[in-house]
Structures are given as structure tokens and as C-alpha cells.
Design an enzyme around this catalytic site. Structure first.
Site, PDB file in Angstrom:
ATOM      1  N   LYS A   1       0.842  -1.237  -0.068  1.00 52.19           N
ATOM      2  CA  LYS A   1       0.047   0.019  -0.073  1.00 52.19           C
ATOM      3  C   LYS A   1       1.033   1.298  -0.133  1.00 52.19           C
ATOM      4  CE  LYS A   1      -3.272   2.602   3.092  1.00 52.19           C
ATOM      5  NZ  LYS A   1      -4.373   2.542   4.119  1.00 52.19           N
TER       6      LYS A   1
ATOM      7  N   ASP B   1      -2.601  10.181   3.882  1.00 55.64           N
ATOM      8  CA  ASP B   1      -4.134   9.715   3.943  1.00 55.64           C
ATOM      9  C   ASP B   1      -4.708  10.801   4.830  1.00 55.64           C
ATOM     10  OD1 ASP B   1      -6.519   8.318   4.251  1.00 55.64           O
ATOM     11  OD2 ASP B   1      -5.574   6.825   5.549  1.00 55.64           O
TER      12      ASP B   1
ATOM     13  N   LYS C   1     -10.165  12.575   8.364  1.00 56.10           N
ATOM     14  CA  LYS C   1      -9.583  12.215   9.792  1.00 56.10           C
ATOM     15  C   LYS C   1      -9.578  13.379  10.517  1.00 56.10           C
ATOM     16  CE  LYS C   1      -6.454   8.600   8.095  1.00 56.10           C
ATOM     17  NZ  LYS C   1      -7.178   7.719   8.888  1.00 56.10           N
TER      18      LYS C   1
ATOM     19  N   ASP D   1       1.642   6.224   5.402  1.00 63.12           N
ATOM     20  CA  ASP D   1       0.718   5.490   4.933  1.00 63.12           C
ATOM     21  C   ASP D   1       1.068   4.404   3.795  1.00 63.12           C
ATOM     22  OD1 ASP D   1      -1.887   4.168   5.613  1.00 63.12           O
ATOM     23  OD2 ASP D   1      -2.910   5.553   4.574  1.00 63.12           O
TER      24      ASP D   1
ATOM     25  N   ASP E   1     -11.862   7.079   3.613  1.00 64.03           N
ATOM     26  CA  ASP E   1     -10.948   6.754   4.445  1.00 64.03           C
ATOM     27  C   ASP E   1     -10.497   5.415   4.504  1.00 64.03           C
ATOM     28  OD1 ASP E   1      -8.813   7.508   6.140  1.00 64.03           O
ATOM     29  OD2 ASP E   1      -9.835   7.600   7.933  1.00 64.03           O
TER      30      ASP E   1
ATOM     31  N   GLU F   1      -9.369   3.783   2.164  1.00 64.80           N
ATOM     32  CA  GLU F   1      -8.941   3.833   0.672  1.00 64.80           C
ATOM     33  C   GLU F   1      -7.705   2.795   0.443  1.00 64.80           C
ATOM     34  OE1 GLU F   1      -7.576   5.421   3.361  1.00 64.80           O
ATOM     35  OE2 GLU F   1      -5.569   5.126   2.913  1.00 64.80           O
TER      36      GLU F   1
ATOM     37  N   ARG G   1      -7.663  -0.381   0.950  1.00 66.97           N
ATOM     38  CA  ARG G   1      -8.143  -1.678   0.231  1.00 66.97           C
ATOM     39  C   ARG G   1      -8.515  -1.225  -0.940  1.00 66.97           C
ATOM     40  NH1 ARG G   1     -12.642  -1.992   5.224  1.00 66.97           N
ATOM     41  NH2 ARG G   1     -10.764  -1.314   6.078  1.00 66.97           N
TER      42      ARG G   1
HETATM   43  N1  BES Z   1      -4.185   4.342   7.010  1.00 68.56           N
HETATM   44  C1  BES Z   1      -5.634   4.127   7.710  1.00 68.56           C
HETATM   45  C2  BES Z   1      -4.943   3.061   8.896  1.00 68.56           C
HETATM   46  C3  BES Z   1      -4.235   3.434   9.976  1.00 68.56           C
HETATM   47  C4  BES Z   1      -4.439   3.932  11.343  1.00 68.56           C
HETATM   48  C5  BES Z   1      -2.607   3.397   9.562  1.00 68.56           C
HETATM   49  C6  BES Z   1      -3.482   4.112  11.869  1.00 68.56           C
HETATM   50  C7  BES Z   1      -1.720   3.596  10.689  1.00 68.56           C
HETATM   51  C8  BES Z   1      -2.195   3.860  11.934  1.00 68.56           C
HETATM   52  C9  BES Z   1      -6.380   3.556   6.972  1.00 68.56           C
HETATM   53  O1  BES Z   1      -6.455   3.968   5.562  1.00 68.56           O
HETATM   54  C10 BES Z   1      -7.938   3.823   7.798  1.00 68.56           C
HETATM   55  O2  BES Z   1      -8.098   5.121   7.595  1.00 68.56           O
HETATM   56  N2  BES Z   1      -8.492   2.912   7.891  1.00 68.56           N
HETATM   57  C11 BES Z   1      -9.666   3.146   8.686  1.00 68.56           C
HETATM   58  C12 BES Z   1     -10.812   2.169   7.933  1.00 68.56           C
HETATM   59  C13 BES Z   1     -12.032   2.441   8.455  1.00 68.56           C
HETATM   60  C14 BES Z   1     -12.779   3.695   7.918  1.00 68.56           C
HETATM   61  C15 BES Z   1     -13.080   1.306   7.930  1.00 68.56           C
HETATM   62  C16 BES Z   1      -9.595   2.968  10.107  1.00 68.56           C
HETATM   63  O3  BES Z   1      -8.660   2.261  10.658  1.00 68.56           O
HETATM   64  O4  BES Z   1     -10.243   3.744  10.886  1.00 68.56           O
HETATM   65 ZN    ZN Z   2      -4.663   4.658   4.814  1.00 68.76          ZN
HETATM   66 ZN    ZN Z   3      -7.615   5.821   5.382  1.00 66.46          ZN
END
Ligand code: BES
Ligand code: ZN
Ligand code: ZN
Length: 498
Positions: free
Chosen positions: A264, A269, A276, A287, A346, A348, A350
Site C-alpha cells: 500500500k 492519508d 480524519k 501510510d 478513509d 482507501e 483496500r
Molecule cells: N491508513 C489508515 C489506517 C491506519 C491507522 C494506519 C493508524 C496507521 C495508523 C487507513 O486508511 C484507515 O483510515 N482505516 C480506517 C478504516 C475504516 C474507515 C473502516 C480505520 O482504521 O479507521
Molecule cells: Zn490509509
Molecule cells: Zn484511510
């Protein structure tokens, strides 16, 4: 760069500091006796006077008072002999190296190779030298190149002399450590660099440079080519950004067995329109850790001349909010033809991975694909920063990855991918939704989403959101980017090709 050489005689090592390890409640070995004699019993005095007990990571500094070339002795506690493992050796090596640097040493000699321990870990001098050398270089890592004031005050070790007997085995271990740490530190640098420097184009330029210097081929698709290929999931994520997206494919062909690693590469992000909160948003420059790990692992595999065919696949772009950004509720058709309802912008990672995994299966046909992604905050809730979450369809290779994780101490922990989790990822309007209907098992549902874009290719997903970066330093891991994954994947491939 720390220069590492070897030397047989502990009494002759010419360095500012000599690092010596001692177990708790163990008599001095004959080598330590010799050193103690040469030092007028300074070491045994420190022990009898209880200034040093040998407790794990305990430190005691003794002056050599001109009795040998090294100016000071740094005693480090090795703890209980029965508990000692290769990982303890790494930990004390990292701590000792940083302590020597604190003492303002420019060079130090390290006698930890002489440490003799029990347990199941391999103990030849090559393995031990590798462990000491990698932990030393990884422990001494500093990300300082944006510091322009008082630069000369930054302490730095230039060289280490590793004391040991079998020069040939030791230099094998050192050479391997040099490659593994150079590549791990490349990941750390890329993760620590801000997102205004590490853009998708920057990652593509690194891939191109690597392909010039090593036996690697690279193919880089830009936005126009992504449109032609129908990679609409990646295109949806990049829509709000002013940076050009890139899709990087690296290949290294040096063996029959094949495998792909997919990383990824979200260089920032923000969450997109599902923005966020401002707290810690700056952390989201990390990210792209999966992408950096893929680049560095390709580099390490080529430098180590591993007998394997390895593909590195990196979908990379930014996730930004704007008037052109993808909106919650939008539906896109990904590379494999499945339709995705994007309910949260968010989620993204996946999306970009779904196109990348489908492309990998259709165009590259590897016998196994492993993806690495900072995919979910949920994996940090589940496992913290001590293991990556592992899910997948290839149990045999997942077991092998567990083994490689134990050995490198870049550990993985398997979570289930049961069918029962699939229900909440079904969309009312499209084939799949990009977030679950309920807020449970966030890491698993992320993996379930990815599974939709793979047909029959054996696949393992590593959620590295917790392991890619740390809030506080550890023995040989710095605060910030850890470089997690390079040593793990190289060790895994060594087993995989056998
Ligand atoms: N990049 C984030 C996940 C992340 C969180 C990486 C903390 C490193 C540290 C990812 O893209 C994300 O925002 N995931 C969301 C998914 C949710 C919206 C289903 C999450 O984990 O809140
Ligand atoms: Zn992310
Ligand atoms: Zn995200």
C-alpha cells in the site's frame, strides 16, 4: 554508515570503548578472566561490590587506565543465562551501541559474539554476528538530515570491531547484516520523510534508480495508463489529489519459484472527504510503509541474489479531499470487474490494493502473493505494535511466515478469515462495500474486502499499521519508521524456495 571489522584478541582491540556482556550469577569465562586479570580485577571488583549484577541491559562503565588499547569498558548485563536468545543478543547489542554513542565514542569493540547460550536458536558465529551487526546498525539509526542547527553536536559512531574467532563466518554474517540494514533503513527513511518529499513520483523514481543499479526490471504506469487499464478503484482514491498517481511493477527473475509482494503506497492519508480528525493527522505520512517495504525487499532480494522470481507491485497515490474527490456513496468498477460502493473514503488502502491484487493475479501469475499495508487502526487495538495482523488463504505459507517472524522477531499473528465475516461487507447497490455495516473486527473485514478481488491466487495479507512506526524507541528500533518487514520477508523467502 557504521564500518564493521573483526579481531580475534579482545586485549588488542583498538577502540574508544570495549563492550563486554556478563550473565547474572555466572562465573567469569576464561576469556573474561584474562580480561579481568589485565584490568587488575576491575571487573570482579565491580561484581563483588555489587556495582554490577548482570541484570538484563544493566550498564557499568569501567576505565582501563591505559592497560589496554580500549579506553573504557562498557559492561552490559545479559540477564538470566537460561532465558537468553538471539533476540536478547540483538537487544543488548542495540542498547550497548547506543550507550557507547552516548559516551561520545567514535569507535567501539564488541565482545558479545563470545556469549555462549542455550535454547533452540542457531548459535554459529555467522548467525550471532548477523544478529549483533544488524541490531547495532539498526540501533544507531538516526533521522537527522533536516537538522541544520548544531549539526556537529549530533553524536555518531563510525566503526565497530567485532571480536570473534571464525573470521570467515563472521564476515558472512556482517555482509548479510549490511544489506539487510541498508534496506531496512531505506524503509525507515521513506516512512520518516514528509509527504511533500515522498510523493508517488518519488517512489517511482526510486524504483527506476534501483532498476538501473540492480538486476531488476521496472514498469511504471501513470494516470492515463491506469484509466486505460480500468484501475478505477485507484483512480477513485487519487481523484482529490494534485499529485500524479503511479502504479509500479518491479520484477526480479532468478529462480523457478515465484512470488509477488504488494505494498500500500498512500503517501498521505487525510481520509479524503471522510476527513480524519486533526489530531495526529500528520502521522498519516506513514501510510506508504507497505510500498517502502516492497521497494526495499526487492532491493535486498537482488543484492542477496536470492534464487526466486519476485514481483513487487505498488499502487501509490494521495488520499485528499477536494472538489474533485471521490464522495461517500460513489460506486466504481475495479480492475477485475467487481463494483464497489465507497461508503467511507478513509478506507482507501483496500481500494488501491484491490486493483493491485487483481492485476497481480491476472498479469503476473505468482504462486503466492503477500500484501503489506498500514490498513486499519483496528489492528493496533488488537495487537499493538508487537506483531502484524496476518490473514490469508495459504495456511502452509502462513505457518512459514510465523516461523520467519519468530526468527527475525518481526512477528506476525494470524486472525481468522471465516465466511461468517463476509455478510457485513455485502452492498445493497453494488457487489461490495468498502466498509463493514458494523464496527466490529475491522482488520478482518478489511481483509475480507481484499479477498473479493482474488480468484484462486494463494494470498497472505499483513496489516502493518501497528508495526510500521513507533511512538517510542526500543532497543534497536527507533521512534518513527521501524522498517518492519524487510528482514521478515527475506527470511521467509529463504525458507519458501527450499
Ligand atoms: N491508513 C489508515 C489506517 C491506519 C491507522 C494506519 C493508524 C496507521 C495508523 C487507513 O486508511 C484507515 O483510515 N482505516 C480506517 C478504516 C475504516 C474507515 C473502516 C480505520 O482504521 O479507521
Ligand atoms: Zn490509509
Ligand atoms: Zn484511510
Amino acid at each position: 554508515m557504521v564500518n564493521i571489522t573483526t579481531e580475534k584478541n579482545i586485549l588488542e582491540a583498538k577502540a574508544d570503548v570495549l563492550v563486554v556482556g556478563l550473565f547474572e550469577q555466572q562465573p567469569l569465562s576464561s576469556m573474561m578472566q584474562q580480561l579481568d586479570d589485565a584490568l587488575n580485577h576491575e571487573i570482579s571488583n565491580a561484581i563483588t561490590q555489587k556495582r554490577f549484577t548482570g541484570e538484563l541491559k544493566e550498564i557499568c562503565v569501567l576505565s582501563t587506565q591505559g592497560k589496554m588499547p580500549a579506553k573504557q569498558i562498557l559492561l552490559i548485563g545479559l540477564g538470566d543465562k537460561k532465558e537468553f536468545t538471539l533476540e536478547t543478543l540483538r537487544k543488548v547489542s542495540g542498547v550497548a551501541a547506543k550507550e557507547a554513542r552516548e559516551m561520545n565514542a567514535k569507535s567501539f569493540a564488541n565482545a558479545l559474539l563470545l556469549v555462549d547460550f542455550e535454547g533452540k536458536d542457531e548459535k554459529n558465529e555467522e548467525t550471532k554476528a548477523l544478529a549483533i551487526a544488524e541490531a547495532t546498525i539498526l540501533g544507531l539509526y538516526q533521522f537527522t538530515h533536516y537538522k541544520t542547527v548544531d549539526k556537529e553536536k549530533i553524536k555518531k559512531i563510525d566503526s565497530m570491531i567485532l571480536i570473534g574467532n571464525n573470521a570467515e563466518q563472521i564476515s558472512k554474517g556482517i555482509n548479510k547484516a549490511m544489506i539487510l540494514t541498508e534496506c531496512t533503513n531505506l524503509v525507515r527513511d521513506l516512512v520518516n520523510e514528509p509527504s511533500n518529499v515522498v510523493t508517488p513520483s518519488h517512489l517511482a523514481a526510486i524504483a527506476e534508480k534501483m532498476a538501473k543499479e540492480l538486476p531488476l526490471k521496472t514498469q511504471i504506469f501513470d494516470k492515463k495508463q491506469l484509466e486505460k487499464l480500468g484501475m478505477n478503484a485507484i483512480l477513485a482514491v487519487t481523484k482529490g489529489s494534485a499529485e500524479e498517481p503511479k502504479f509500479i511493477v518491479l520484477s526480479y527473475q532468478n529462480g523457478k519459484k515465484s512470488m509477488a509482494i504488494v505494498g500500500k503506497g498512500i503517501t498521505f492519508d487525510s481520509g479524503g472527504l471522510s476527513l480524519k480528525p486533526e489530531e495526529h493527522m500528520e502521522d498519516m505520512k506513514i501510510d506508504m510503509a507497505g510500498a517502502a517495504t516492497v521497494l526495499a525487499t526487492m532491493k535486498a532480494a537482488a543484492m542477496l541474489k536470492l534464487p526466486i522470481t519476485l514481483f513487487g507491485v505498488i499502487p501509490t497515490c494521495e488520499n485528499m479531499p477536494s472538489g474533485t474527490a471521490v464522495k461517500p456513496g460513489d460506486i466504481v468498477t475495479g480492475f477485475n470487474g467487481k463494483t464497489i460502493e465507497i461508503l467511507n473514503t478513509d478506507a482507501e488502502g483496500r481500494l488501491v490494493l484491490s486493483d493491485a491484487l487483481a492485476y497481480t493475479e491476472k498479469e503476473l501469475h505468482p504462486e503466492l502473493a503477500i500484501d503489506l499495508a498500514t490498513l486499519t487502526g483496528a489492528v493496533i487495538v488488537a495487537l499493538g505494535s508487537h506483531a502484524a495482523g496476518m490473514m490469508g488463504t495459504d495456511q502452509k505459507n502462513m505457518d512459514l511466515l510465523v516461523e520467519a517472524g519468530e526468527e527475525t522477531f518481526e512477528r506476525v499473528w494470524q486472525l481468522p478469515l471465516w465466511d461468517e465475516y463476509k455478510e457485513n461487507m455485502k452492498s445493497d447497490l453494488a457487489d461490495v462495500r468498502n466498509i463493514s455495516k458494523i464496527k466490529e473486527a475491522g482488520s478482518i473485514t478489511g481483509a475480507i474486502f481484499l479477498q473479493n478481488f482474488i480468484d484462486s491466487m494463494p494470498w497472505i495479507h499483513l496489516d502493518i499499521a501497528g508495526t510500521a512506526s513507533l511512538n517510542d524507541e526500543r532497543e534497536y528500533l527507533p521512534k518513527g519508521g521501524t522498517g518492519y518487514g524487510v528482514r521478515l520477508l527475506i527470511k521467509f523467502m529463504e525458507k519458501y524456495v527450499q
